[in-house]
Structures are given as structure tokens and as C-alpha cells.
Design a protein around this motif. Sequence first.
Motif, PDB file in Angstrom:
ATOM      1  N   PHE A   1     -34.757  53.312  63.310  1.00 30.35           N
ATOM      2  CA  PHE A   1     -33.984  52.490  63.927  1.00 30.35           C
ATOM      3  C   PHE A   1     -33.702  51.141  63.209  1.00 30.35           C
ATOM      4  CE2 PHE A   1     -31.980  49.939  67.588  1.00 30.35           C
ATOM      5  CZ  PHE A   1     -31.217  51.063  68.104  1.00 30.35           C
ATOM      6  N   SER A   2     -32.606  50.862  62.627  1.00 32.01           N
ATOM      7  CA  SER A   2     -32.407  49.461  61.635  1.00 32.01           C
ATOM      8  C   SER A   2     -31.795  48.331  62.633  1.00 32.01           C
ATOM      9  CB  SER A   2     -31.475  49.881  60.667  1.00 32.01           C
ATOM     10  OG  SER A   2     -32.500  50.895  59.869  1.00 32.01           O
TER      11      SER A   2
ATOM     12  N   TYR B   1     -28.048  48.095  64.569  1.00 37.84           N
ATOM     13  CA  TYR B   1     -27.431  49.481  64.952  1.00 37.84           C
ATOM     14  C   TYR B   1     -27.857  49.221  66.684  1.00 37.84           C
ATOM     15  CZ  TYR B   1     -27.532  54.517  65.951  1.00 37.84           C
ATOM     16  OH  TYR B   1     -27.066  55.681  66.096  1.00 37.84           O
ATOM     17  N   GLY B   2     -27.137  49.638  67.387  1.00 35.71           N
ATOM     18  CA  GLY B   2     -27.425  49.725  68.756  1.00 35.71           C
ATOM     19  C   GLY B   2     -27.404  48.109  69.243  1.00 35.71           C
TER      20      GLY B   2
ATOM     21  N   ARG C   1     -28.112  63.330  65.843  1.00 36.60           N
ATOM     22  CA  ARG C   1     -28.303  61.992  65.962  1.00 36.60           C
ATOM     23  C   ARG C   1     -26.831  61.417  65.788  1.00 36.60           C
ATOM     24  NH1 ARG C   1     -32.918  60.020  61.966  1.00 36.60           N
ATOM     25  NH2 ARG C   1     -33.358  62.090  61.583  1.00 36.60           N
TER      26      ARG C   1
ATOM     27  N   CYS D   1     -23.671  58.297  66.967  1.00 38.48           N
ATOM     28  CA  CYS D   1     -23.226  57.396  68.158  1.00 38.48           C
ATOM     29  C   CYS D   1     -22.781  58.397  69.378  1.00 38.48           C
ATOM     30  CB  CYS D   1     -22.051  56.739  67.778  1.00 38.48           C
ATOM     31  SG  CYS D   1     -21.962  55.205  66.518  1.00 38.48           S
TER      32      CYS D   1
ATOM     33  N   CYS E   1     -25.785  58.946  71.398  1.00 40.04           N
ATOM     34  CA  CYS E   1     -26.825  57.961  71.757  1.00 40.04           C
ATOM     35  C   CYS E   1     -26.591  57.693  73.312  1.00 40.04           C
ATOM     36  CB  CYS E   1     -26.338  56.663  70.837  1.00 40.04           C
ATOM     37  SG  CYS E   1     -27.119  55.240  71.447  1.00 40.04           S
TER      38      CYS E   1
ATOM     39  N   CYS F   1     -22.054  50.583  73.953  1.00 40.87           N
ATOM     40  CA  CYS F   1     -22.208  49.711  72.753  1.00 40.87           C
ATOM     41  C   CYS F   1     -21.127  49.454  72.172  1.00 40.87           C
ATOM     42  CB  CYS F   1     -22.909  50.851  71.766  1.00 40.87           C
ATOM     43  SG  CYS F   1     -23.253  50.108  70.008  1.00 40.87           S
TER      44      CYS F   1
END
Length: 98
Positions: free
Chosen positions: A29-30, A33-34, A86, A88, A91, A97
Motif C-alpha cells: 500500500f503506497s 492510494y486510498g 486487486r 479500485c 477495494c 474514495c
Amino acid sequence: MEDLLEASEKTILQKKEKINKDNFMTWRFSPGYGDLPITLQREFVRVTDAEKRIGLTVNEGGILLPRKSVTAIIGLSKEPIPKQRRGCAYCNMNKTCQ
């Protein structure tokens, strides 16, 4: 780039197994993101001393330089993380988001 990240995950996994065989790796997770703020890039670079060690810097907007550089968090879980698609669409934040 994805191949490099996967190779990094494998290296981390090998090290993690030496630390504690009862933990499982979470997804990568970067920042940006999110709901993980991109402003954390600066802290990642500071904590890892990445500017001095590899020349990685962060501009005023939180973008890493050189471009295409990536920072990420990989957590540890007591429960196995199921393999799933994986992106969007998959998620759990996809409805809220930005």
C-alpha cells in the motif's frame, strides 16, 4: 516496475519468515492510494534516509524524484491474507474514495 516490487516483496517475505513464522504479509500500500495521504512520502524518505542513501527526494506536491520511484507499506497480519483481485473495483473503499 511491477517485477521489481514483487521481487522486493519476496525478499521481505524471506526476512519476515526469519522474524516470526506466525505472521502473514498484507498487500502493498503506497502513499497517495486510498486514504493513505501522499504527504507521507516525505516522512518515508526521511525515516529511511533515502535521499542520502539512494538520492530519492520528494517535491512540494509529495511526488517522488526520480519519477517512477515508489514507496510502500507492507504490513504483517496474524491471519492469512486471501488472494483476490486487486484494483479500485475490488477495494472496500470504492464507493467513497475520491
